[in-house]
Scaffold this motif. Sequence first.
Motif, PDB file in Angstrom:
ATOM      1  N   THR A  13       0.793  -1.232   0.000  1.00  0.00           N
ATOM      2  CA  THR A  13       0.000   0.000   0.000  1.00  0.00           C
ATOM      3  C   THR A  13       0.827   1.285   0.000  1.00  0.00           C
ATOM      4  N   LEU A  14       2.036   1.248   0.522  1.00  0.00           N
ATOM      5  CA  LEU A  14       2.861   2.456   0.591  1.00  0.00           C
ATOM      6  C   LEU A  14       3.785   2.541  -0.621  1.00  0.00           C
ATOM      7  N   GLU A  15       3.814   3.684  -1.229  1.00  0.00           N
ATOM      8  CA  GLU A  15       4.725   3.898  -2.352  1.00  0.00           C
ATOM      9  C   GLU A  15       6.024   4.504  -1.833  1.00  0.00           C
ATOM     10  N   ASN A  16       7.097   4.293  -2.574  1.00  0.00           N
ATOM     11  CA  ASN A  16       8.415   4.845  -2.227  1.00  0.00           C
ATOM     12  C   ASN A  16       8.814   4.524  -0.797  1.00  0.00           C
ATOM     13  N   ILE A  17       8.721   3.276  -0.439  1.00  0.00           N
ATOM     14  CA  ILE A  17       9.046   2.871   0.925  1.00  0.00           C
ATOM     15  C   ILE A  17      10.508   3.177   1.272  1.00  0.00           C
ATOM     16  N   SER A  18      11.366   3.202   0.264  1.00  0.00           N
ATOM     17  CA  SER A  18      12.778   3.501   0.526  1.00  0.00           C
ATOM     18  C   SER A  18      12.981   4.933   1.004  1.00  0.00           C
ATOM     19  N   SER A  19      12.053   5.821   0.696  1.00  0.00           N
ATOM     20  CA  SER A  19      12.182   7.196   1.167  1.00  0.00           C
ATOM     21  C   SER A  19      11.591   7.376   2.569  1.00  0.00           C
ATOM     22  N   LEU A  20      10.875   6.373   3.070  1.00  0.00           N
ATOM     23  CA  LEU A  20      10.246   6.471   4.384  1.00  0.00           C
ATOM     24  C   LEU A  20      11.129   5.951   5.518  1.00  0.00           C
ATOM     25  N   TYR A  21      12.052   5.036   5.191  1.00  0.00           N
ATOM     26  CA  TYR A  21      12.868   4.403   6.217  1.00  0.00           C
ATOM     27  C   TYR A  21      14.338   4.404   5.852  1.00  0.00           C
ATOM     28  N   LYS A  22      15.151   4.337   6.892  1.00  0.00           N
ATOM     29  CA  LYS A  22      16.597   4.255   6.724  1.00  0.00           C
ATOM     30  C   LYS A  22      17.088   3.110   7.608  1.00  0.00           C
ATOM     31  N   ILE A  23      17.967   2.293   7.078  1.00  0.00           N
ATOM     32  CA  ILE A  23      18.589   1.218   7.842  1.00  0.00           C
ATOM     33  C   ILE A  23      19.962   1.712   8.293  1.00  0.00           C
ATOM     34  N   LYS A  24      20.170   1.707   9.605  1.00  0.00           N
ATOM     35  CA  LYS A  24      21.434   2.182  10.163  1.00  0.00           C
ATOM     36  C   LYS A  24      22.186   0.992  10.748  1.00  0.00           C
ATOM     37  N   LEU A  25      23.443   0.831  10.340  1.00  0.00           N
ATOM     38  CA  LEU A  25      24.303  -0.248  10.826  1.00  0.00           C
ATOM     39  C   LEU A  25      25.372   0.329  11.742  1.00  0.00           C
ATOM     40  N   ASP A  26      25.572  -0.312  12.876  1.00  0.00           N
ATOM     41  CA  ASP A  26      26.611   0.090  13.823  1.00  0.00           C
ATOM     42  C   ASP A  26      27.403  -1.170  14.169  1.00  0.00           C
ATOM     43  N   GLU A  27      28.588  -1.288  13.580  1.00  0.00           N
ATOM     44  CA  GLU A  27      29.401  -2.485  13.754  1.00  0.00           C
ATOM     45  C   GLU A  27      30.365  -2.295  14.910  1.00  0.00           C
ATOM     46  N   LYS A  28      30.340  -3.283  15.813  1.00  0.00           N
ATOM     47  CA  LYS A  28      31.246  -3.290  16.951  1.00  0.00           C
ATOM     48  C   LYS A  28      32.091  -4.550  16.871  1.00  0.00           C
ATOM     49  N   ALA A  38      12.451   5.549  11.008  1.00  0.00           N
ATOM     50  CA  ALA A  38      11.485   6.240  10.150  1.00  0.00           C
ATOM     51  C   ALA A  38      12.027   7.625   9.817  1.00  0.00           C
ATOM     52  N   LYS A  39      12.156   7.907   8.519  1.00  0.00           N
ATOM     53  CA  LYS A  39      12.695   9.194   8.085  1.00  0.00           C
ATOM     54  C   LYS A  39      11.614  10.266   8.008  1.00  0.00           C
ATOM     55  N   LYS A  40      10.437   9.886   7.597  1.00  0.00           N
ATOM     56  CA  LYS A  40       9.346  10.853   7.453  1.00  0.00           C
ATOM     57  C   LYS A  40       8.214  10.476   8.383  1.00  0.00           C
ATOM     58  N   GLY A  41       7.276  11.363   8.530  1.00  0.00           N
ATOM     59  CA  GLY A  41       6.167  11.162   9.466  1.00  0.00           C
ATOM     60  C   GLY A  41       5.213  10.061   9.046  1.00  0.00           C
ATOM     61  N   ILE A  42       5.462   8.862   9.509  1.00  0.00           N
ATOM     62  CA  ILE A  42       4.547   7.744   9.290  1.00  0.00           C
ATOM     63  C   ILE A  42       4.150   7.239  10.667  1.00  0.00           C
ATOM     64  N   SER A  43       2.875   7.036  10.878  1.00  0.00           N
ATOM     65  CA  SER A  43       2.411   6.626  12.198  1.00  0.00           C
ATOM     66  C   SER A  43       2.753   5.168  12.451  1.00  0.00           C
ATOM     67  N   ARG A  44       2.811   4.822  13.717  1.00  0.00           N
ATOM     68  CA  ARG A  44       3.096   3.438  14.089  1.00  0.00           C
ATOM     69  C   ARG A  44       1.973   2.523  13.603  1.00  0.00           C
ATOM     70  N   SER A  49       0.357  -1.898  10.026  1.00  0.00           N
ATOM     71  CA  SER A  49      -0.659  -2.489   9.162  1.00  0.00           C
ATOM     72  C   SER A  49      -0.239  -2.594   7.701  1.00  0.00           C
ATOM     73  N   SER A  50       0.872  -1.969   7.310  1.00  0.00           N
ATOM     74  CA  SER A  50       1.176  -1.958   5.877  1.00  0.00           C
ATOM     75  C   SER A  50       2.614  -2.322   5.502  1.00  0.00           C
ATOM     76  N   ILE A  51       3.477  -2.571   6.477  1.00  0.00           N
ATOM     77  CA  ILE A  51       4.883  -2.850   6.144  1.00  0.00           C
ATOM     78  C   ILE A  51       5.275  -4.238   6.640  1.00  0.00           C
ATOM     79  N   ASP A  52       5.914  -4.985   5.769  1.00  0.00           N
ATOM     80  CA  ASP A  52       6.515  -6.269   6.136  1.00  0.00           C
ATOM     81  C   ASP A  52       8.020  -6.077   6.180  1.00  0.00           C
ATOM     82  N   VAL A  53       8.642  -6.560   7.246  1.00  0.00           N
ATOM     83  CA  VAL A  53      10.089  -6.521   7.369  1.00  0.00           C
ATOM     84  C   VAL A  53      10.579  -7.961   7.330  1.00  0.00           C
ATOM     85  N   ILE A  54      11.430  -8.273   6.377  1.00  0.00           N
ATOM     86  CA  ILE A  54      11.973  -9.615   6.228  1.00  0.00           C
ATOM     87  C   ILE A  54      13.472  -9.546   6.488  1.00  0.00           C
ATOM     88  N   ILE A  55      13.916 -10.292   7.494  1.00  0.00           N
ATOM     89  CA  ILE A  55      15.335 -10.324   7.844  1.00  0.00           C
ATOM     90  C   ILE A  55      15.848 -11.727   7.540  1.00  0.00           C
TER      91      ILE A  55
END
Length: 187
Positions: A13-28, A38-44, A49-55
């Motif tokens: 349902t969401l377009e341009n999902i890459s502009s809504l989120y940023k993945i930050k890596l911190d290697e130790k 979340a980069k832009k104002g998207i509610s929890r 209800s609209s995003i699947d995260v596959i790891i």
Amino acid sequence: SDEKIHIKLQSDTLENISSLYKIKLDEKKSRLDIDCIAKKGISRYEAESSIDVIITLPADYTSHCEIDASAKELRIENLRLERLEYDGDAGQVYIRDVFGSVEFTGKTDYDITIDGTCARLDVNQFCANSIVHISDPNAYKVVNSGRKCVVVYKKNDAVCDEPLCADGECIISVSGIRSEMVIDCGE
């Protein structure tokens, strides 16, 4: 099969999902922290209800994984590692063919379905209830190691007084304080 962790965010349902989120890596030293920000104002509510995260974790080089999240549906499939710790809420949990230990910690109810193998499931709750659906009660041993925790067995929608799980090789454990676990052995 490669050495990389893969994180995929998808939405029907969401377009341009890459502009809504940023993945930050911190290697130790022997640890990798991954944050999904979340980069832009998207509610929890909209995100849940609209995003699947596959790891996808690498087959090698991963022995212990900790996830802090909130999900309506959580699927843990084809996992081979020593320990996975999930801290947070998840309405529906599906576990399929997991070799290693899976631990849930939270103050919310869990509805967990085990399909195939799950070597060890630990549910550490505080004043909450969980139900674990299993198809083969003989494969599991149930351990109650909590304070004022109760384990109830259910078969054919009827509560049983006697434990239905034998001394199987796989373990389901409830711990925490004032929690209840229902082991649903199906039909």
